[in-house]
Design a protein around this motif. Structure first.
Motif, mmCIF file in Angstrom:
data_model
loop_
_atom_site.group_PDB
_atom_site.id
_atom_site.type_symbol
_atom_site.label_atom_id
_atom_site.label_comp_id
_atom_site.label_asym_id
_atom_site.label_seq_id
_atom_site.Cartn_x
_atom_site.Cartn_y
_atom_site.Cartn_z
ATOM 1 N N HIS B 310 -5.009 -2.324 2.108
ATOM 2 C CA HIS B 310 -3.972 -1.295 2.075
ATOM 3 C C HIS B 310 -3.462 -0.971 3.465
ATOM 4 O O HIS B 310 -2.263 -0.816 3.679
ATOM 5 C CB HIS B 310 -4.504 -0.033 1.395
ATOM 6 C CG HIS B 310 -4.760 -0.254 -0.068
ATOM 7 N ND1 HIS B 310 -3.749 -0.510 -0.955
ATOM 8 C CD2 HIS B 310 -5.921 -0.309 -0.770
ATOM 9 C CE1 HIS B 310 -4.266 -0.704 -2.164
ATOM 10 N NE2 HIS B 310 -5.590 -0.588 -2.071
ATOM 11 N N ALA B 314 0.269 -1.516 4.771
ATOM 12 C CA ALA B 314 1.015 -0.350 5.232
ATOM 13 C C ALA B 314 1.534 -0.559 6.652
ATOM 14 O O ALA B 314 2.691 -0.289 6.960
ATOM 15 C CB ALA B 314 0.122 0.889 5.173
ATOM 16 N N ALA B 457 3.089 5.550 5.993
ATOM 17 C CA ALA B 457 3.501 4.257 5.453
ATOM 18 C C ALA B 457 3.036 4.125 4.008
ATOM 19 O O ALA B 457 3.755 3.632 3.150
ATOM 20 C CB ALA B 457 2.942 3.126 6.304
ATOM 21 N N GLY B 458 1.794 4.581 3.759
ATOM 22 C CA GLY B 458 1.250 4.502 2.408
ATOM 23 C C GLY B 458 2.142 5.290 1.443
ATOM 24 O O GLY B 458 2.491 4.816 0.370
#
Lengths: 461, 461
Positions: B310, B314, B457-458
Motif C-alpha cells: 500500500h 501510494a 495519498a492513500g
C-alpha cells in the motif's frame, strides 16, 4: 598466540622490582617472538627496563619484532644513548625500517649516534634507505655471506664459521668478483655434501635467479614461493650484488599483501596493524572514503528508477523484484571479479588473456543464468504475478547474469591495463555499474513482456 | 612465469625425435619448477618421453611439482613399472599426496610395486596417509635428520654429510631418544658456529616448538610465519617425533588458503587449480550452488516489499531509494565482515572478543552513518522530494549503517562459534539479512516521517 607472553607477565614484573639482573636468565630460553609479545603487554617504562636489563645482542632480536608504534615509544622512553647499541645489533633491514619510521629529528640524532658507535651499521642504513619499503630493495638485507671464487669447499665452511654469527642467513653463500659482481651461489647443503677439497667453482651454480631492487615485494614473494627459494639475491642493473632477501621476511609479505587484497575487496583501505592495534580514526579514514564513493555511485540507481516513474506508478509489483534482480547481478559479478583479481595477483592470468576470459565467463554465465531463470520463474509463478512477470523475470535474470559476469571479469582487467590496482578499484565500479545496468535491463525487458499491463494501468490511472 | 619453459619447447621437441640421450644435459641447469612448467606445455606422450629420458632422481623433483591432473595422466601414460622408480625418489609428502590422489586400483598396484622397489618409501606413504591432507600430518615429511644425544658437534656434521642427500631439510637436526621421543633440536647454523668438540647436549635447544599431526595447516603456516621457523616438528601425543614440516610447503599453504578465503568472500567454492586449468564444469559446480543460495535468500526482499504494498502504491518515490539504501547496508556490512574474517584467519582476534568488537564497530558505525546521512540528505533535498524524504533517508541511513556493521561483524564470530568457516558462510547470510532488515528499517522509518504523505495519498487513491 599470546599464551606464553601472558603467563610470564607477573614473574617479569616481580623480577623487575626485586632482581633485574636475573631477567636475562629467565628470558634466555623463550623465543624472541614471545618476548616481543611480552614487551607489548608491559607499559613503556617496564618494557624499557626489561630491554635495558638485557645485553644489546639479546635485546635487538626482540626489539626488531615489535610493531612500529611500540618501537617509537621505546626509543623515546630509553633515549638515544641507550637504544643506539641495540639498534646497531638489529638486522640491517629492520634497522633501516625503524630509522625511516622515526620522526625526522629523532632519526637524525639516532643515525649520527650510530655513526659513532657502529659506522658500518650506519652505512648499511644509508644504502638500504635508497629503496622504497615495498620493493625488493626495501626487503633485502646486507648481512649475507660472500666469498671470492678461488677457494676450496673447506675454506668456505671456515669462512662461514668466522663471519656467520652476524649474517641473517648462512644457508646460501654468494660468490662475488673483486668488483662486487655476482658470479654464483652455493647452498650450505651442497657445501656440506661436497668433498672438503673440491673447488668452489665446481660446486657453485652460475645460473642464479635474482631480482632487481625495484621489483615489487609481492612479485618477490610469489617467485620465492613458486621456486621454493630460502633466499634470493638482489642485483643492480650491472649485476652487482646489493643484498639478499630471506624467506622469513617474504612470509610476512605474503600475509600482508593478502590482508590488503581482502580488505580492498571488502572496500576498506589497506590497514597495516592488527584489528585491536588499529585506532578508531584510522578505521574511519580507511572506511569512510570508500563507503562514500560507493554511496554516491549508487545515486545513479535513483536517477535511473526515476526514468521509469510512470511504469512504477502503473504497476507497483515491478518494484518488488528490484532488490532480487540487482543483487543477483552483483553476486554473479563479484564471483567473476574475485576469480579474476586472484588470478591476476597469483600470476595465473594476464591482461592479454581478456578474450579467452570473456569466452569462458560468457559460457559459464549462460549455464548459471539458465539455472537462476528456472528457479526464479517458478517463484514468480508461485507468487501469482502472472505470465508477463514470469517471462520478464526469467529473461531479465538471464540478461543480468550475462552482464554481471562480463562486467565482473572485464573491469579488473581494464583497470590493470590502465595501471590501477584491480583489487582496490573494482568493487565500487562493479557495484554501481551492475546495479544501474541491471535496472535498465529489467525495465526495458518489462516493457516488452508487460506492454499490455503497462498500457492498461496507464490508461486506467 | 612461463617464459623459460615456453622458450625451451621447440628445442626439447627436436631433441626428443633426434637425440633423446642429450635431454639430460640440456635440462641439467634449468630449475625444476621451470621444467615442471615445460612438462605442462608438452602433450602427455612427449612429457612421458622426457621424464623417461632422465634418471629417476632427476625426474622425481620435476614430477613432484606437476599438478594432480598431469601426474595422473603421466602415471597412466608411462605405466606403473616406469613410474615406480620416480615415485620412490619423490619427497615422502608429495609421494603420499600422489598415491592418495590416484584412482584406488592404480594406487593399489603402484603401492605394491613400490613395496618391491623401495619398501622404505612404501612404509613412509602408509605412515603419512593416516593424516588428513590439510593437517600438519598431511604436510609433514619423514625425510629429516635425527641423531641420538650422545654425540659431539663434529659427529653430527658427519652424520648430516652421510644422510643429508635424502633429507628434505638439513638445516635442523632433531635429537631423539632410543624410543623415538623428541629431546631437542639444533640448527645447522648453531652446529657450524659451535666448536666441533662441543657436546650436542650443550648446543641443542630443549624447548622445542612443535605441533600435533591434527593441527590445521593454516595454523601451522601462521605459526611458522610468526616465529620465522624454517622447519617445525610434528609430535604425537606422547611426544614421539612423527615428521617435520618445511617452510617451502608452508608458503604454498599460505597462498592456497588465501585464495580459498578470497573465493569464498566472492561466493565461489574453493578452486584448487589455476584459472585456465580449471574446467568449465568445475566452475559451474563451484559457482551455481552459492549463486542459487544467495538468490533464494533474496526472495525474502520480495516478500518484505509486498508487505508494504500500500505504501509503495501510494508513494512511488519510496521505490527509488530501495537500491541505494540496501546497497549501503551491504557495503558497511562487508567492510566489517572482511575486517573480522581476516582478523580471525590471521589470529588477531577470537570469538571471545565479540563484546569489544561490537563496541568498536558501533562506534565506527555512528561516525560513518553521520557522514553518509549528511551526503544523502543533501542529495534528497536536491532531488526535491520534500522534507519528509530528507528526514526519512537521513534516519534510515544512520539505522542501516549501524545494522550493517553489527551484522557484518557479529555473524562471522557467531559462525565461527558454532564451528562453521566464517569466510565460507558469512557472505550469503550477511547479504540477505542486511537487505531484508534494511527494507524493514526503511519502511518503518518512512511511516514515521511520511505519515502525512502516506495518509493523503492513500485517501486520494
Amino acid at each position: 598466540m599470546l599464551r606464553v607472553a601472558l603467563a610470564m607477565v607477573p614473574e617479569v614484573r616481580q623480577l623487575l622490582t626485586e632482581d633485574p639482573a636475573q631477567l636475562s636468565d629467565l628470558l634466555d630460553e623463550i623465543h624472541d617472538e614471545d618476548l616481543a609479545d611480552l614487551i607489548g603487554l608491559l607499559d613503556d617504562a617496564e618494557a624499557a627496563k626489561v630491554l635495558m636489563a638485557l645485553k644489546a645482542e639479546e635485546a635487538a632480536p626482540i626489539f626488531e619484532r615489535l610493531d612500529g608504534e611500540t618501537q617509537e615509544a621505546l626509543v623515546e622512553q630509553m633515549g638515544i644513548e641507550s637504544i643506539a647499541p641495540i639498534v646497531s645489533e638489529m638486522a640491517a633491514d629492520d634497522r633501516t625500517d625503524l630509522i625511516e619510521a622515526l620522526p625526522d629529528q629523532v632519526s637524525g640524532t639516532l643515525l649520527s649516534t650510530l655513526e659513532k658507535v657502529d659506522p658500518e651499521a650506519a652505512a648499511e642504513v644509508e644504502e638500504l634507505a635508497k629503496w622504497p619499503e615495498d620493493s625488493a630493495g626495501g626487503l633485502m638485507t646486507t648481512d649475507y655471506v660472500s666469498v671470492g671464487i678461488h677457494l676450496k669447499v673447506a675454506d668456505v665452511i671456515e669462512r662461514i664459521r668466522a663471519v656467520g654469527e652476524d649474517a641473517e642467513t648462512i644457508y646460501y653463500v654468494y660468490i662475488v668478483s673483486d668488483r662486487g659482481h655476482l658470479i654464483g651461489v652455493v647452498s650450505l647443503r651442497d657445501l656440506l655434501l661436497a668433498s672438503p677439497s673440491e673447488r668452489l667453482a665446481d660446486v657453485m651454480t652460475e645460473n642464479v635467479f635474482a631480482v632487481s631492487p625495484e621489483t615489487d615485494q609481492e612479485e618477490v614473494a610469489r617467485t620465492m614461493a613458486k621456486y621454493d627459494f630460502n633466499a634470493l639475491p638482489v642485483l643492480s642493473a650491472d649485476r652487482k650484488l646489493l643484498g639478499v632477501i630471506t624467506v622469513d621476511d617474504v612470509m610476512d609479505v605474503l600475509t600482508e599483501e593478502q590482508s590488503e587484497d581482502m580488505q580492498r575487496l571488502g572496500a576498506v583501505g589497506p590497514i597495516e596493524d592488527s584489528y585491536f592495534k588499529t585506532s578508531f580514526w584510522t578505521f574511519i579514514q580507511k572506511r569512510a572514503p570508500w563507503l562514500a564513493v560507493l554511496f554516491v555511485g549508487e545515486f545513479m540507481t535513483g536517477e535511473v528508477l526515476r526514468r521509469f516513474e510512470h511504469d512504477l506508478e502503473a504497476v507497483a509489483t515491478l518494484a518488488y523484484y528490484v532488490p532480487l534482480l540487482i543483487s543477483t547481478g552483483g553476486n554473479s559479478g563479484s564471483q567473476s571479479s574475485s576469480l579474476i583479481i586472484r588470478g591476476l595477483a597469483v600470476g595465473d592470468l594476464r591482461v592479454g588473456d581478456w578474450a579467452s576470459v570473456l569466452v569462458r565467463e560468457l559460457g559459464q554465465a549462460v549455464v548459471l543464468g539458465l539455472i537462476l531463470s528456472a528457479i526464479g520463474m517458478l517463484r514468480v509463478w508461485l507468487w501469482g504475478d502472472g505470465t508477463g512477470f514470469v517471462l520478464t523475470i526469467g529473461a531479465t535474470l538471464m540478461a543480468i547474469v550475462l552482464m554481471g559476469c562480463t562486467v565482473g571479469a572485464m573491469l579488473p582487467l581494464l583497470l590493470r591495463r590502465i595501471g590501477l590496482d584491480p583489487a582496490t578499484s573494482s568493487t565500487p565500479f562493479i557495484a554501481s555499474l551492475v546495479d544501474v545496468l541491471g535496472i535498465l535491463l529489467y525495465f526495458t525487458i518489462a516493457r516488452l513482456f508487460l506492454s499490455d499491463l503497462l498500457a492498461q494501468a496507464g490508461a486506467g490511472g
